[in-house]
Motif scaffolding. Structure first.
Motif, PDB file in Angstrom:
ATOM      1  N   VAL A   2       0.843  -1.183   0.000  1.00  0.00           N
ATOM      2  CA  VAL A   2       0.000   0.000   0.000  1.00  0.00           C
ATOM      3  C   VAL A   2       0.881   1.238   0.000  1.00  0.00           C
ATOM      4  O   VAL A   2       1.849   1.328   0.748  1.00  0.00           O
ATOM      5  N   LEU A   3       0.561   2.186  -0.853  1.00  0.00           N
ATOM      6  CA  LEU A   3       1.292   3.438  -0.909  1.00  0.00           C
ATOM      7  C   LEU A   3       0.749   4.337   0.204  1.00  0.00           C
ATOM      8  O   LEU A   3      -0.387   4.786   0.141  1.00  0.00           O
ATOM      9  N   ASP A   4       1.539   4.565   1.248  1.00  0.00           N
ATOM     10  CA  ASP A   4       1.105   5.341   2.409  1.00  0.00           C
ATOM     11  C   ASP A   4       1.363   6.821   2.158  1.00  0.00           C
ATOM     12  O   ASP A   4       2.428   7.339   2.447  1.00  0.00           O
ATOM     13  N   ILE A   5       0.371   7.481   1.581  1.00  0.00           N
ATOM     14  CA  ILE A   5       0.454   8.904   1.270  1.00  0.00           C
ATOM     15  C   ILE A   5      -0.646   9.610   2.040  1.00  0.00           C
ATOM     16  O   ILE A   5      -1.783   9.152   2.067  1.00  0.00           O
ATOM     17  N   ARG A   6      -0.306  10.734   2.667  1.00  0.00           N
ATOM     18  CA  ARG A   6      -1.273  11.538   3.418  1.00  0.00           C
ATOM     19  C   ARG A   6      -1.366  12.929   2.813  1.00  0.00           C
ATOM     20  O   ARG A   6      -0.435  13.407   2.187  1.00  0.00           O
ATOM     21  N   MET A   7      -2.483  13.574   3.090  1.00  0.00           N
ATOM     22  CA  MET A   7      -2.610  14.988   2.741  1.00  0.00           C
ATOM     23  C   MET A   7      -1.528  15.752   3.491  1.00  0.00           C
ATOM     24  O   MET A   7      -1.273  15.497   4.658  1.00  0.00           O
ATOM     25  N   GLY A   8      -0.862  16.656   2.818  1.00  0.00           N
ATOM     26  CA  GLY A   8       0.159  17.467   3.460  1.00  0.00           C
ATOM     27  C   GLY A   8       1.563  16.892   3.376  1.00  0.00           C
ATOM     28  O   GLY A   8       2.518  17.556   3.778  1.00  0.00           O
ATOM     29  N   ASP A   9       1.713  15.670   2.871  1.00  0.00           N
ATOM     30  CA  ASP A   9       3.057  15.110   2.684  1.00  0.00           C
ATOM     31  C   ASP A   9       3.807  15.921   1.629  1.00  0.00           C
ATOM     32  O   ASP A   9       3.203  16.498   0.725  1.00  0.00           O
ATOM     33  N   LEU A  65      -2.848  10.797  11.117  1.00  0.00           N
ATOM     34  CA  LEU A  65      -4.217  10.314  11.016  1.00  0.00           C
ATOM     35  C   LEU A  65      -4.708   9.913  12.395  1.00  0.00           C
ATOM     36  O   LEU A  65      -3.990  10.032  13.389  1.00  0.00           O
ATOM     37  N   ASP A  66      -5.898   9.422  12.454  1.00  0.00           N
ATOM     38  CA  ASP A  66      -6.447   8.874  13.686  1.00  0.00           C
ATOM     39  C   ASP A  66      -5.512   7.753  14.169  1.00  0.00           C
ATOM     40  O   ASP A  66      -5.071   6.931  13.361  1.00  0.00           O
ATOM     41  N   PRO A  67      -5.171   7.670  15.479  1.00  0.00           N
ATOM     42  CA  PRO A  67      -4.246   6.637  15.973  1.00  0.00           C
ATOM     43  C   PRO A  67      -4.656   5.211  15.611  1.00  0.00           C
ATOM     44  O   PRO A  67      -3.807   4.369  15.334  1.00  0.00           O
ATOM     45  N   ALA A  68      -5.947   4.920  15.569  1.00  0.00           N
ATOM     46  CA  ALA A  68      -6.404   3.566  15.211  1.00  0.00           C
ATOM     47  C   ALA A  68      -6.047   3.260  13.751  1.00  0.00           C
ATOM     48  O   ALA A  68      -5.628   2.151  13.429  1.00  0.00           O
ATOM     49  N   ILE A  69      -6.182   4.237  12.887  1.00  0.00           N
ATOM     50  CA  ILE A  69      -5.832   4.045  11.479  1.00  0.00           C
ATOM     51  C   ILE A  69      -4.325   3.870  11.347  1.00  0.00           C
ATOM     52  O   ILE A  69      -3.843   3.017  10.584  1.00  0.00           O
ATOM     53  N   GLU A  70      -3.539   4.658  12.087  1.00  0.00           N
ATOM     54  CA  GLU A  70      -2.076   4.531  12.056  1.00  0.00           C
ATOM     55  C   GLU A  70      -1.648   3.121  12.440  1.00  0.00           C
ATOM     56  O   GLU A  70      -0.807   2.518  11.782  1.00  0.00           O
ATOM     57  N   ARG A  71      -2.213   2.580  13.532  1.00  0.00           N
ATOM     58  CA  ARG A  71      -1.845   1.226  13.973  1.00  0.00           C
ATOM     59  C   ARG A  71      -2.213   0.196  12.922  1.00  0.00           C
ATOM     60  O   ARG A  71      -1.465  -0.744  12.675  1.00  0.00           O
ATOM     61  N   ALA A  72      -3.359   0.345  12.286  1.00  0.00           N
ATOM     62  CA  ALA A  72      -3.798  -0.609  11.261  1.00  0.00           C
ATOM     63  C   ALA A  72      -2.849  -0.575  10.062  1.00  0.00           C
ATOM     64  O   ALA A  72      -2.505  -1.614   9.499  1.00  0.00           O
TER      65      ALA A  72
END
Length: 77
Positions: A2-9, A65-72
């Protein structure tokens, strides 16, 4: 993978833009990724497969992101 890209990167791409800039801000995520050149403010859309090939590295990370999403995403949940 998965390409881990976030808004603001901030990404550095392998080839330079015609204006001479290498660094791009992520302004949109989804099926296509919206990028804005940090040198000339030109906006482009790239599909994830193309961006995965062209991206060299992440220079700055966007807000978390939300901590739960980060852990996943990290697989530590």
């Amino acid at each position: 993978m998965v390409l881990d890209i976030r808004m603001g990167d901030v990404l550095r791409l392998r080839r330079k833009h015609p204006c001479g800039g290498f660094e791009w801000d992520v302004v949109r995520t989804g099926a296509d990724i919206g990028l804005r050149c940090r040198t000339c403010d030109r906006r482009v859309m790239l599909d994830r497969a193309t961006l995965r090939r062209r991206a060299e590295r992440v220079i700055e990370r966007g807000p978390p992101l939300d901590p739960a999403i980060e852990r996943a995403l990290e697989g530590t949940e």
